[in-house]
Design an enzyme around this catalytic site. Sequence first.
Site, PDB file in Angstrom:
ATOM      1  CG  ASP A 490      57.666  17.311  -9.707  1.00  0.00           C
ATOM      2  OD1 ASP A 490      56.932  17.114 -10.682  1.00  0.00           O
ATOM      3  OD2 ASP A 490      57.993  18.449  -9.306  1.00  0.00           O
ATOM      4  CD  GLU A 534      56.904  19.110 -14.131  1.00  0.00           C
ATOM      5  OE1 GLU A 534      56.374  19.874 -13.330  1.00  0.00           O
ATOM      6  OE2 GLU A 534      56.478  18.936 -15.302  1.00  0.00           O
TER       7      GLU A 534
END
Length: 625
Positions: A490, A534
């Site tokens: 992440d 993301e």
Amino acid sequence: MHTLALHQLLPRLLLLLAALLTWPAQASETALDVSQVSTQPLSLTTWVDLLEDPSAQLTLADVQSPTVAARFVGDQPAITAFALGFTRSSYWMRLTLHNPSDTAVRRMLDVDNPRISSVQLHWQDAQGNYQSLSTGCDTPFATRAYPNRGFVFPLTLPAHSEQVLYLRVSSNIGLLVPIQLWTEQAFHAHERNDYLVQAWYFGIASAMVLFNLMLFLALRDRIYLLYVVFVATTVFTLAVKNGIAVEFLGGSAWMGSNVAYYSGASLGLSALLLFMRSMLGTRKLLPRTDIVMQGVAVFYLLTPLVYALALPAVSQAAIVANLLSALFIAGVGLVCALRRQRSAYFFVGAFGMLMLGGAMTTLRAMGVVPTNEFTVDGMQLGSALEMLLLAFALADRYNSLRKAKAQAQQELLQVQEQLVKTLRNSEHELELRVAQRTEELLVLNNRLEALSLTDGLTGVANRRRFDTVLQQEWARAQRHGHPLALAMLDVDWFKQYNDHYGHPAGDECLSQIAHALQRSVCRTGDLVARYGGEEFVFIAPATDGCNALGMAQKVAQAVQALALPHAKSPLGHLSVSIGVAAWVPAPDSAPDALVEAADTALYQAKKQGRNQVVLHTHEDPESPH
């Protein structure tokens, strides 16, 4: 004795003086000899004395009083009608008629404009007393002195008599007063011919309506319905204008009123605009003008409400708006004709006929052109020619469509015949082409399948591809007893990055991280995928936790080496957090536990400050986030 005679003479002198003073109120300076009227009508404009009443409050007694009677203006020009304009004033007309013959004479006083709101006639009976009659287009038809579409007053003059008539007129629109005197026989002949012309016009219009209504029901083409609506509103408007509607459609005051006349004209213009759009195809040919036409059509649909509430205030503006709309319609038709739109030729000619007929009627009323069969009924003649030309246009349109359809069918038949011939002569070649096409489609399908498994932004595998490969690798690891590693990555503080640098910069950032991930995880069998937003993942088959941890640290270092600035990060540059999980799958287990374990490790990495890699222990794969 002289004193007595003087007392007897004085009242007589006063009576004589009063009679002299009131003489203008009793008779015009020049009386019209009614025997001069022959087979042709006599225009009375030169015989009438005219008085304007701005207050519209004067009564017959008022205009007969010496003070007001002196204000009558004579010596009017020789015109066919008094064009008094858009005025709220009432007008009084004084006319003196003289019958020098030995017998009573009957004449017809004709005020030939059905659009006058109020018409009052005051005449003397046999005893010399004044009788009054009030009528007008805003009153029921039953108020007419004579049943006619205009305002006709039968007059009887006794032998060797003289009468002073007073006519009061007013209107809530433009005031035009044509006033004529007929012999009874000549008027009846004129009346018969006049109603014959009206019947001719409304007969043609009715035939056009019924014929095109049947075409609409048969063909279901809305242009015929629009034509029917246009003709119906036009016919209604002319019927109201000419006084036909109030005479034959119930006789109510509204049916003959100027509100109905102006409303009919507005609805007719709206219908014409909608019909014109469909006929000329302005939606494709003139798209911007077409929007204006729709707006004008809606405007005219709303104007009857305005006329019902305030016609006197807006009648003059309505005439100007109608004139501008007519010029606009003519202009659009000419533009379409210049662009070689076939139906536009018919439309311009048809609308030109209507405008010419209206112009002839107006110019005749103003005395510019002579009175004849073409100018008296110019509006009906122009409207009839317009309806006929538009009907020809619709017929030509139908014929063109029929020819185009027949030509298309013929071309289709020729193509079919050619296709059969080609199939018969080239079966082998066709089979080769089919095979070639099949192979090309297979390649394209493979490409499409690959595209469906690839993330469009970063170029790595997408979530769908990840789920498929994870299932496959999990099953393989179960069969062979090998460990399977999964890492979930992440981007730290990515929302703040997006908010600060903008979404385009955020997209570029994700693309660079994906490339760095691909360069770091590049063994055969490894898979890098975008998990969502993301978040990225990679699958490492036959890899234990220690080696998977090393791979994840290599990825974190590769991202740090990008040195992407991040003003909203405490580190000042872009970083990632990675959670890693790896173990040998147990029989009858699902890969979801591995994903949850990696997600838990990612959660721990973020909780511990981000920019780090955390390995999840196999002993607690179900730990909560």
